[in-house]
Design an enzyme around this catalytic site. Sequence first.
Site, PDB file in Angstrom:
ATOM      1  CG  HIS A 185      36.159  19.933 -16.523  1.00  0.00           C
ATOM      2  ND1 HIS A 185      35.949  18.783 -17.247  1.00  0.00           N
ATOM      3  CD2 HIS A 185      35.179  20.798 -16.899  1.00  0.00           C
ATOM      4  CE1 HIS A 185      34.903  18.947 -18.023  1.00  0.00           C
ATOM      5  NE2 HIS A 185      34.412  20.159 -17.843  1.00  0.00           N
ATOM      6  CD  GLU A 427      25.703   5.055 -20.141  1.00  0.00           C
ATOM      7  OE1 GLU A 427      26.509   5.899 -19.710  1.00  0.00           O
ATOM      8  OE2 GLU A 427      25.608   4.757 -21.355  1.00  0.00           O
ATOM      9  CB  CYS A 498      34.224   1.289 -19.769  1.00  0.00           C
ATOM     10  SG  CYS A 498      32.482   1.651 -20.066  1.00  0.00           S
TER      11      CYS A 498
END
Length: 570
Positions: A185, A427, A498
């Site tokens: 994060h 993915e 993406c």
Amino acid sequence: MWKIKGIAASAGIAIGKIMHMQEAVHDFCRLVDASQTPAEKERFYAAQQAAEKELEILQERTAANMGEQQAEVFAAHKLMVTDPSFVEVVLNHIDNQASAEAAVEYAANEIAAMFAGLDSEYMQERAADIKDIGKRLVRILQGGTAEVNYTGILAAQDLLPSDTAALDLDCVSGFITALGGKTSHSSILARAAGIPAVVGVGSALEKLNNGDTVIVDGHVGEVLVNPEEDILADYRLRIKKEQERAALLASVGHLPSETLDGHHIELACNIGTPGDMEKVIAAGAEGVGLFRTEFLFLDKTSVPTEEEQVESYKAVLAAMPDKKIVIRTLDAGGDKQLPFIGGLPEANPALGLRAIRLCMVYQDVFKTQLRALLRASVAGNLHIMFPMIATVDELLSAKALLQEAAKELTQEGVPYKSDVAVGIMVEVPAAAAIADILAEEVDFFSIGTNDLVQYTMAADRMNEHVAYLSDYFQPPVVRLIGNVAKAAQKAGKWVGMCGEMAGDPLATPLLVGLGLTELSMNGRAVPIVKHRIRQLDVKQTQKWADEILSLRTASDIKKRLEEIALEFEI
């Protein structure tokens, strides 16, 4: 001078003096008399409410400064502060005569340790979130403030999401941490804020002293400690050149994204909420390559209504009515638990009931979203994308439910576009392996490299012990991307990307050479990728791609791409 090697978490160069982050030391009573238990519970409930208010402010500030997508973590924190399982552990400790502070600390440490011990990137990230929440609640219970005042280069054992978001960007020019990875994060927030960062330096952090002059090179993951004046002068010159480059890229913003030989490569942005559309337009992007719809669901205690969803989807489509807008259906599960859906904890949520798998179990939730998407399609150029497809059966089931939703709207006389494009996010290696078969059933592919790397290499992105495997330049990952592009081209379908790789200018010549025609990224990356595209010749990139596909290691691939990059201005 000496060097510290770490992980390049956020690109850029910063020069300044070290200031170590001071961990707050809270002195509090751990045991209370049984008669005080009710009062301690009331103190805990009051701290919960105060934490929720702080997190709302932090979410709004982060959204304004770094983007809605980066602010999502704090929406999740708000849910976790009141999560029944967390609250239950806290109250149990209070019932055993722990003070509110001690109960929160015990609960946070216990739950974080449990998550950290699981073989899952998602759960390890949850461990950091739980620690963050615990620190916040203890601070509030002790009457502390949320203010953080640091200047120069911040050195810390780790930076929790709240720590990073609370930094004064006018005062902190870079940071170094002992722990963390490129996708933690704090690293994501640093990149969004444009703060150079090197993470994962380990015990070397302890050798840094307050006041040491350092150069943080976020491009290569190096920290130069107490460098000589000639080295400082060289890096100051590099900073000046980066500033000049930024000015150049700003001028490229709204120029066409075309190669020298006239091939158009569509550049789009990844977004998290309708509010991000202003930044998409400002970045000079041509549309949205990934709209994550989870924000509508994660902070709700009940399923968002069809009307609420229609309003949000229309807002995005109407902002760029003539441009392609790819909206991904709900990708929940794993670390993104929905409060209104029950379920047993999973030992490895990354490999469990998430994304399309979850949606096909809770079809009422899924169909409501599909109806809302179809209704919103009248506002623009909608492309619907299903996440985490691994089999043809999954894809056919999802498409069948979409057809059911369309049939219902037709019977109800509700207008919608009947020609909405439908694609999948590639993915999962299984999808890449059968891309030729899946291409018969879709209008497009969009490759999500973040999960594709993790699943292909069987390596947790948050585990520093296997960080060397979490690299989208690994040959098997590059080959899978090539296979997907080839299958799409053969079927006459467009293929985009993406994931993180799409916004890496080092990868741009390779991706163009492999045949990708759309790249979707963070708005900050659009100008430099566009500039790189405008320097390329497609035939030459195809030769480079063929050469790179024959290389045997990730380091060989990066080395060759770095050699290619030297041929360009920036």
